[in-house]
Scaffold this active site. Structure first.
Site, PDB file in Angstrom:
ATOM      1  N   PHE A 252       0.205  -5.167  11.251  1.00 25.26           N
ATOM      2  CA  PHE A 252      -0.276  -4.225  12.281  1.00 25.26           C
ATOM      3  C   PHE A 252       0.534  -3.976  13.439  1.00 25.26           C
ATOM      4  O   PHE A 252      -0.240  -3.693  14.256  1.00 25.26           O
ATOM      5  CB  PHE A 252      -2.012  -4.682  12.524  1.00 25.26           C
ATOM      6  CG  PHE A 252      -2.553  -4.940  11.290  1.00 25.26           C
ATOM      7  CD1 PHE A 252      -3.466  -3.942  10.600  1.00 25.26           C
ATOM      8  CD2 PHE A 252      -2.688  -6.231  10.677  1.00 25.26           C
ATOM      9  CE1 PHE A 252      -4.034  -4.116   9.483  1.00 25.26           C
ATOM     10  CE2 PHE A 252      -3.387  -6.714   9.621  1.00 25.26           C
ATOM     11  CZ  PHE A 252      -4.168  -5.405   9.112  1.00 25.26           C
ATOM     12  N   ILE A 478       3.171  -1.314   4.501  1.00 25.51           N
ATOM     13  CA  ILE A 478       2.464  -2.687   5.326  1.00 25.51           C
ATOM     14  C   ILE A 478       1.248  -2.630   4.797  1.00 25.51           C
ATOM     15  O   ILE A 478       0.389  -3.650   5.044  1.00 25.51           O
ATOM     16  CB  ILE A 478       2.399  -2.521   6.595  1.00 25.51           C
ATOM     17  CG1 ILE A 478       1.960  -1.143   7.259  1.00 25.51           C
ATOM     18  CG2 ILE A 478       4.047  -2.528   7.280  1.00 25.51           C
ATOM     19  CD1 ILE A 478       2.055  -1.277   8.683  1.00 25.51           C
ATOM     20  N   GLY A 479       0.815  -1.697   3.758  1.00 27.46           N
ATOM     21  CA  GLY A 479      -0.641  -1.865   3.115  1.00 27.46           C
ATOM     22  C   GLY A 479      -1.377  -0.578   2.869  1.00 27.46           C
ATOM     23  O   GLY A 479      -2.244  -0.682   2.056  1.00 27.46           O
ATOM     24  N   ILE A 638      -5.240  15.250   3.151  1.00 22.75           N
ATOM     25  CA  ILE A 638      -5.560  13.841   2.765  1.00 22.75           C
ATOM     26  C   ILE A 638      -4.770  13.716   1.425  1.00 22.75           C
ATOM     27  O   ILE A 638      -5.276  14.480   0.390  1.00 22.75           O
ATOM     28  CB  ILE A 638      -7.000  13.448   2.577  1.00 22.75           C
ATOM     29  CG1 ILE A 638      -7.660  13.679   3.877  1.00 22.75           C
ATOM     30  CG2 ILE A 638      -7.028  12.112   2.204  1.00 22.75           C
ATOM     31  CD1 ILE A 638      -7.109  13.002   5.036  1.00 22.75           C
ATOM     32  N   LYS A 710      -1.264  14.774   8.832  1.00 24.89           N
ATOM     33  CA  LYS A 710      -1.207  14.261  10.283  1.00 24.89           C
ATOM     34  C   LYS A 710      -1.175  12.586  10.747  1.00 24.89           C
ATOM     35  O   LYS A 710      -1.124  12.206  11.859  1.00 24.89           O
ATOM     36  CB  LYS A 710      -2.491  14.898  11.193  1.00 24.89           C
ATOM     37  CG  LYS A 710      -2.174  16.333  11.247  1.00 24.89           C
ATOM     38  CD  LYS A 710      -3.005  17.021  12.587  1.00 24.89           C
ATOM     39  CE  LYS A 710      -4.440  16.803  12.303  1.00 24.89           C
ATOM     40  NZ  LYS A 710      -5.158  17.666  13.363  1.00 24.89           N
ATOM     41  N   GLU A 714      -3.719   4.796  12.830  1.00 28.43           N
ATOM     42  CA  GLU A 714      -4.077   4.323  14.128  1.00 28.43           C
ATOM     43  C   GLU A 714      -5.409   4.888  14.566  1.00 28.43           C
ATOM     44  O   GLU A 714      -6.420   4.241  15.139  1.00 28.43           O
ATOM     45  CB  GLU A 714      -3.292   4.829  15.489  1.00 28.43           C
ATOM     46  CG  GLU A 714      -1.693   4.798  14.805  1.00 28.43           C
ATOM     47  CD  GLU A 714      -1.267   3.576  14.458  1.00 28.43           C
ATOM     48  OE1 GLU A 714      -1.959   2.405  15.112  1.00 28.43           O
ATOM     49  OE2 GLU A 714      -0.274   3.388  13.982  1.00 28.43           O
TER      50      GLU A 714
END
Length: 749
Positions: A252, A478-479, A638, A710, A714
């Site tokens: 993270f 990272i995931g 998406i 986009k 976060e």
């Protein structure tokens, strides 16, 4: 949320399962500590027991005599790292100052700073011998108490040097103009440090394949950035450093910096001539890989009685180390989220005798949103207005900070969808009005935003002999499911089924890509993959000769082992014939993709989110339970509804930790953390995680990138913490301004 399924044969938008999912759940995925190299040995770190001072002596004799020990390395016998000889370029991001130079000299800057590494033939022997190393110190008075030193906060060096720095003081309209408003509030907010604790501990295998050739298997978020950093440290050509991070077990932001343990392992491998594996303990994760910094904030806000903001002032002081300046965007959201004519922000940092912080999901913005969105809720209560209506009255149709139009902004759609799904109509204006037995029920909301960033990246695309397409780029995962998204993007661009496409990543030998951070991977690497696929089609078209001379590349598709037209009929050529035209070789292209400078100069580009929370608060115990969450995002196109939804729900759960459970505790007498394991530092578990309903506007932003994406990572957490604390206020009438909100704080408020 109703699934948006595959439409018109397109892979983008499908709820596709992860392409590497089977490897991960069956144990076939190799993480950085799982590689087996001939002659592999193990390292264990020894940490300082004082927070500030210098080492006066260090006794390694007992450790050196212990069974299986190959080397004990300290500042007294460590080979010097060439890049440590001079100070870092002070203008070089991400920080001003010198990152900790491990084993460089006798200076101690924080408790548990690495002072030695023991290398042995087994992990158990290395750790046993590490416990035999004894050091003596000339301790100096240390400062780790944030509250006692808050007034010593200073303007970051980069802001003093550059008047245009985002860290500089900012004023729009009249400075502290909130003071002229008929309704005013002033409030302080505190946020304890949050530590990085992904499932996979930080680990590295360092191997000098030759005196001038280094390979590392490392848990990082930037293989190219790590390659550059280690090449610079050791005075090597970049191509002589190889970094492998094929799988990352969660990160993270902790993988965005290169840490002392990595260089310690490289030094140990240099000394022993063997590959050295070093994995941090859970305890060492508290001190050696960064954290979300402890932060103080003050919001002063003024509004008219009919709900129009007059002004906002936002002051913040964030923690950093004494040897390196870490900064983040704590006050950014305040500058551009609401239509306040008068806005003032002041950001300072405070150097303490602790290790350097690092970005954590929603860096700065998540912390800043806690203060801003809490104050917005409080102001709405003061003027007797619904918090959602108050936000709508102060909604901005253009960016008030930069005076530019938004590239796209569908935050109002998020408001509407979230309010309907959470049951906002059940919320009562008077706190404490809803109750079931001993439980008070409340509803709250919080808004988040983060820049829709895009950088430059390269991707390689190759049509192989078996009719599949191989894609490569030096990004990491990272995931969030990066490989899956890239396969979907390529499938749409090529017209090839997803099971005929393979995406490889996490290797510094692959084409250039930036770090995975800042919600920019799909925008950046996805654009490069899309462009590489289009370039591959164009090259195949050229190999097809006259048959495809007058056809536009976007009319072409790869299907059933042939190059042909999307429309029925027309010429078709088999992959075998195309390879024959290419001298029997794989058909390959490498393409660089960059953002448009004009668009970024003329538009403000952000993703937006709103989070709604339903909580229950026990009147006798002070326990807070989040019973439902709804997270809504304006994040452009998406690519994968399934993995994107997973990102949003994961961010919501991370926000629950931020709001209710996570907070490091330091004993200022010794400068040592009391919370040193997952028994004392509490992360959210399954029992803390409610159902999270996710909604996406799913409208493209083609000014950000050609795919219209986009970024989600976060905004999934920014605004969650204030949604929860605002709901606690609605349930109890108690305003909690210090995170985490533990039961004692609820009872004593």
């Amino acid at each position: 949320m109703k699934d948006q399924l595959l439409q018109d044969g397109k892979a983008v938008g499908d709820r596709m399962s992860r392409v590497d999912g089977r490897l991960k759940v069956t144990g076939g995925a190799k993480y950085s500590a799982e590689y087996e190299l001939p002659g592999l040995v193990h390292g264990a770190l020894v940490g300082s027991t004082v927070a500030k001072g210098r080492i006066t002596s260090i006794d390694t004799k007992a450790a050196e005599r212990a069974p299986g020990v190959l080397a004990v390395i300290t500042h007294l016998n460590s080979p010097k790292v060439p890049g440590f000889a001079a100070k870092s370029n002070p203008d070089e991001p991400p920080a001003i100052g010198q990152p900790l130079r491990v084993f460089y000299d006798e200076r101690i800057y924080f408790n548990d700073q690495p002072i030695a590494i023991v290398v042995a033939d087994t992990l158990e022997r290395a750790r046993h011998a590490a416990g035999l190393v004894k050091a003596q110190y000339a301790a100096e008075a240390h400062q780790t108490n944030f509250e006692a030193n808050k007034s010593k906060g200073f303007l970051p060096t980069q802001a003093r040097r550059n008047p245009k720095s985002a860290q500089n003081d900012y004023t729009r309209g009249q400075a502290d103009g909130y003071q002229s408003a008929p309704v005013k509030l002033e409030a302080e907010y505190w946020h304890e440090s949050e530590m990085h604790h992904p499932m996979e501990l930080q680990s590295i295998i360092a191997h000098w394949e030759a005196a001038d050739r280094l390979t590392v298997y490392d848990k990082v978020q930037a293989v190219k950035g790590t390659q550059r950093a280690f090449a610079k440290d050791w005075g090597l050509p970049e191509q002589n450093v190889k970094v492998i991070a094929t799988f990352v077990g969660g990160a993270f932001g902790n993988g965005l910096h290169n840490w002392p343990h990595e260089t310690a392992a490289i030094i140990a491998a240099k000394v022993t001539g063997k590959p050295v594996k070093l994995m941090l303990t859970r305890e060492q994760m508290f001190t050696m890989v960064g954290y979300r910094p402890k932060t103080w904030q003050r919001i002063a806000m003024g509004a008219t009685k009919d709900g129009k903001l007059v002004g906002i002032s936002h002051d913040s002081v964030g923690q950093t180390s004494t040897y390196e300046e870490f900064t983040e965007s704590t006050v950014q959201q305040t500058r551009m989220m609401y239509a306040a004519p008068n806005v003032t922000t002041r950001y300072r940092i405070l150097g303490l005798d602790v290790s350097t912080p690092i970005w954590m999901r929603g860096p700065g913005e998540a912390t800043g949103a806690f203060a801003l969105e809490s104050a917005i809720d409080e102001m709405a209560h003061l003027i007797g207005m619904d918090p959602l209506e108050f936000r709508l009255r102060n909604h901005t149709d253009t960016d008030p900070e930069k005076n530019r139009p938004w590239s796209t902004k569908y935050l109002k759609e998020c408001f509407q969808a979230g309010a309907e799904r959470i049951g906002w109509n059940k919320r009562q204006m008077k706190p404490g009005s809803l109750r079931e037995g001993d439980w008070l029920i409340g509803y709250g909301m919080g808004v988040g935003t983060f820049g829709a960033n895009r950088g430059a990246a390269k991707a390689r695309a190759a049509l192989l002999a078996d009719g599949t397409v191989l894609l490569q780029s030096a990004t990491t995962d990272i995931g969030p499911g990066t490989g899956t998204a890239m396969v979907q993007i390529a499938s749409d661009a090529l017209g090839l089924p997803t099971d005929k496409i393979r995406f490889e990543l996490g290797n510094s030998l692959f084409p250039q890509a930036p770090s995975q951070g800042g919600s920019s991977t799909v925008n950046t690497v996805g654009s490069a993959v899309n462009d590489a696929c289009l370039a591959l089609k164009k090259k195949l078209q050229e190999l097809g000769g006259a048959s495809f001379a007058n056809v536009q590349p976007e009319q072409l598709t790869l299907a059933d082992g042939q190059l042909g037209l999307k429309a029925n009929g027309g010429p078709r050529l088999s992959f075998a014939d195309l390879r024959k035209a290419n001298n029997g070789q794989d058909v390959e292209v490498t393409v660089e993709s960059k953002p448009s400078g004009d668009a970024r100069q003329n538009y403000s580009m952000y993703s937006f989110s709103v989070h709604f929370a339903e909580v229950r608060v026990h009147t006798m115990t002070g326990e807070v339970r989040v019973t439902k969450m709804v997270s809504c995002a304006d994040a452009g196109t998406i690519v994968n509804q399934k993995t994107a939804g997973s990102q949003m729900s994961g961010g919501a759960i991370g926000g629950i930790g931020m709001a209710l459970t996570e907070g490091a505790v330091i004993d200022d007498r010794y400068g040592r953390y009391v919370t040193r394991d997952l028994a004392s530092y509490h992360v959210p578990v399954h029992a803390d995680a409610p159902p999270v309903e996710v909604f996406f506007v799913n409208k493209p932003d083609l000014l950000v990138d050609p795919l219209g994406t986009k970024g989600i990572g976060e905004i999934a957490i920014i605004g969650v913490a204030p949604a929860i604390t605002n709901a606690i206020f609605n349930a109890t009438g108690k305003r909690l301004r210090e995170l985490p909100v533990t039961p004692d704080k609820v009872l004593l408020a």
